[in-house]
Design a protein around this motif. Structure first.
Motif, mmCIF file in Angstrom:
data_model
loop_
_atom_site.group_PDB
_atom_site.id
_atom_site.type_symbol
_atom_site.label_atom_id
_atom_site.label_comp_id
_atom_site.label_asym_id
_atom_site.label_seq_id
_atom_site.Cartn_x
_atom_site.Cartn_y
_atom_site.Cartn_z
ATOM 1 N N PRO A 113 2.011 -0.859 10.578
ATOM 2 C CA PRO A 113 2.646 -1.769 9.617
ATOM 3 C C PRO A 113 3.724 -1.043 8.812
ATOM 4 O O PRO A 113 3.522 0.102 8.414
ATOM 5 N N VAL A 114 4.850 -1.680 8.659
ATOM 6 C CA VAL A 114 5.915 -1.108 7.825
ATOM 7 C C VAL A 114 5.795 -1.782 6.472
ATOM 8 O O VAL A 114 6.138 -2.938 6.320
ATOM 9 N N LEU A 115 5.260 -1.060 5.494
ATOM 10 C CA LEU A 115 4.912 -1.691 4.230
ATOM 11 C C LEU A 115 6.001 -1.503 3.170
ATOM 12 O O LEU A 115 5.941 -2.109 2.115
ATOM 13 N N ARG A 116 6.971 -0.652 3.466
ATOM 14 C CA ARG A 116 7.995 -0.392 2.472
ATOM 15 C C ARG A 116 9.362 -0.652 3.089
ATOM 16 O O ARG A 116 9.640 -0.182 4.188
ATOM 17 N N TRP A 117 10.168 -1.452 2.379
ATOM 18 C CA TRP A 117 11.472 -1.771 2.933
ATOM 19 C C TRP A 117 12.457 -0.649 2.678
ATOM 20 O O TRP A 117 12.614 -0.199 1.550
ATOM 21 N N GLN A 118 13.092 -0.181 3.731
ATOM 22 C CA GLN A 118 14.174 0.780 3.571
ATOM 23 C C GLN A 118 15.289 0.317 4.488
ATOM 24 O O GLN A 118 15.051 0.078 5.675
#
Ligand SMILES: *Cc1c(COP(=O)(O)O)cnc(C)c1O
Length: 511
Positions: A496-501
């Motif tokens: 899961p990609v939980l942080r937007w960059q």
């Protein structure tokens, strides 16, 4: 318009495309006209922030549209049929919402003096009374916050009882039927028990002889408990349940019943009469409190006489002075095993569930079970000539099919489910229970009308006919009309990609 037509905006008619808030918001924008912050001396020393927080800002109309559009992408029971087997996605009566918002329930705080929340404590006591009466069990722990949490509560009570008898070192085995919900073996394993599977028989029920063989494998005194679901996850009643309970009790084991499917038997069968020692009740399934993104769960756990003494804190008692919450062991009469949550549980769900019970009355709750079973049997009876039903009819509250009707069509369970999305239906539960190949578990619930079920059945029959006629495009390309096509769900769950960059997220998106 053809299904694959691309529009300039990405919108499909009035189904609007929506980007992430980070992609449309800018940190310099604010929906509120705030006074500039005066240049005041800071007391933070050099601990103050030294760079912008960089939160995306939107104007008020942009913010409203963003969240409304997102909400429209989320299928809900308020939008349409949601036949997800095992999950009991039924209508949440609005009366319950109104009750939960009464200021005396909605605006109180768990740390308020108990004298100022007597009504709320009385409600908890009344809910406990209904749950004990409906299940025929002498005690209930209200605090667990989900079905799985209730399983943990019941199994912790069982472990405390075993420990009190000095048998913790020897009673290590928990018997779990093959068709069990995954939370059952997970709960047993989390508490340090050894999970031992029991096979199903050809009718999809616990194989009684196999159970007895497992039970007596080492004489029986190493068995802590069985965790059995009734009705089970194939949607079938376990007819040998009393014999199973008796055999287990005879060797000193405890009977944990997974009560998530209680809506199929409420008002008709009392688990206490079947020899159950502990059972969680999903208020969010049986008693209609919203769930699945719509609200928190609540998993009160009823306990037998053998376990009641170990019930977790806190619980409500009453005397001439009113209602009291027993908060710590020094006030308690019995050796509670501890506590499950910081406070007393999901108050809003308690109010909704009691509102549901009292508005139905005991006769109405019996009809809930009857209608749930009737609707599932209607689906089974109207589809079983075209789809394959491994265990035949009748069923309880959910209808189980397997994928043998799709044999040689080139269409599999997943393709079939995706084609249902194009028709405006949330798919049924797929590939569960594991006891049949390519399982499709349909739970219509009692709140769907015959007209709704007829349209659903006609749609399913049309899909089956297409599959059998070799119309692979309708399945392999599906869903074509949804905002997103086939996501890489495994990748999304494992990574899961939980942080937007910026940049990174684009590359990692699951589609
Ligand atoms: C839903 C369900 C659970 C778990 O309940 P949660 O509230 O989701 O934790 C456990 N067992 C069965 C049979 C269920 O259907």
């Amino acid at each position: 318009m053809s299904a694959d037509k691309q529009t300039f905006t990405g919108n499909r008619g009035l189904v609007l495309e929506e980007a992430l808030i980070f992609e449309i918001g800018v940190s310099s924008k604010c929906g509120v006209d705030l006074e500039p912050v005066p240049d005041a001396p800071t007391m933070l020393g050099d601990c103050g922030a030294n760079q912008a927080v960089d939160l995306p800002g939107l104007s008020e109309p942009e913010a409203v549209r963003h969240y409304v559009r997102l909400s429209q992408k989320n299928h809900s029971i308020d939008a349409g049929l949601y036949p997800l087997g095992s999950c009991t996605m039924k209508h949440n009566p609005r009366l319950n919402e109104k009750m939960a918002r009464l200021p005396g329930f909605g605006d109180i705080h768990p740390l308020q003096p108990q004298s100022s929340v007597q009504g709320a404590l009385e409600l908890m006591d009344t809910l406990a009374h209904w749950l004990k009466t409906l299940t025929g069990m002498p005690a209930v722990a209200l605090s667990p916050k989900a079905g799985a949490h209730g399983e943990l509560c019941g199994m912790m009570a069982i472990r405390a009882a075993i420990e009190a008898k000095g048998e913790l070192g020897t009673r290590k085995r928990v018997l779990v039927p093959e068709s069990a919900h995954g939370t059952n073996p997970a709960t047993a394993a989390l508490l340090g028990f050894k999970v031992d599977g029991i096979p199903a028989n050809a009718e999809g029920r616990v194989d009684l002889e196999a159970f007895k063989a497992k039970l007596h494998e080492n004489g029986g005194d190493d068995v802590a408990a069985i965790m059995l679901t009734n009705p089970n996850t194939c949607g079938l009643f376990e007819p040998d349940i009393i014999e199973i309970a008796d055999a287990l009790h005879a060797v000193g084991g405890y009977f944990y019943c997974d009560g998530a499917n209680f809506n199929a038997i409420v008002g008709r069968v009392r688990p206490g009469d079947l020899g159950v020692d502990a059972m969680h009740i999903n208020l969010h399934k049986t008693f209609s409190t919203p769930h699945g993104g719509g609200g928190p769960g609540s998993g009160p756990t009823v306990l037998s006489d053998r376990l009641a003494a170990y019930a977790p804190l806190p619980y409500v008692i009453s005397d001439d002075g009113g209602y009291h919450l027993v908060e710590d062991q020094t006030q308690a009469e019995a050796p509670a095993f501890g506590r499950m949550v910081a406070f007393h549980g999901q108050m809003g769900m308690f109010v909704r569930a009691l509102s549901y019970m009292m508005s139905h009355g005991s006769d109405g709750l019996r009809q809930v079970a009857e209608d749930a079973v009737l609707n599932a049997n209607y689906v089974l009876a109207t589809l079983k000539d075209m789809m394959s039903a491994p265990f035949g009819a009748p069923c309880m509250h959910e209808a189980l099919f397997d994928d043998s009707f799709l044999k040689d069509t080139g269409v599999d369970t997943l393709d079939f489910a995706k084609a249902m999305i194009d028709e405006g239906y949330h798919p049924m539960t797929m590939y569960f229970p594991l006891v049949v190949h390519g399982a499709m578990l349909i739970e219509p619930t009692e709140t769907e009308s015959k007209a709704t079920l007829d349209l659903f059945v006609a749609t399913m029959r049309d899909l089956v006919a297409s599959a059998k006629a070799g119309d692979l495009n309708r399945f392999k390309q599906a869903p074509e009309l949804a905002p997103r096509r086939r996501l890489d769900e495994t990748q999304a769950a494992r990574n899961p990609v939980l942080r937007w960059q910026a940049d990174i997220c684009e590359a990692q998106a699951a589609e």
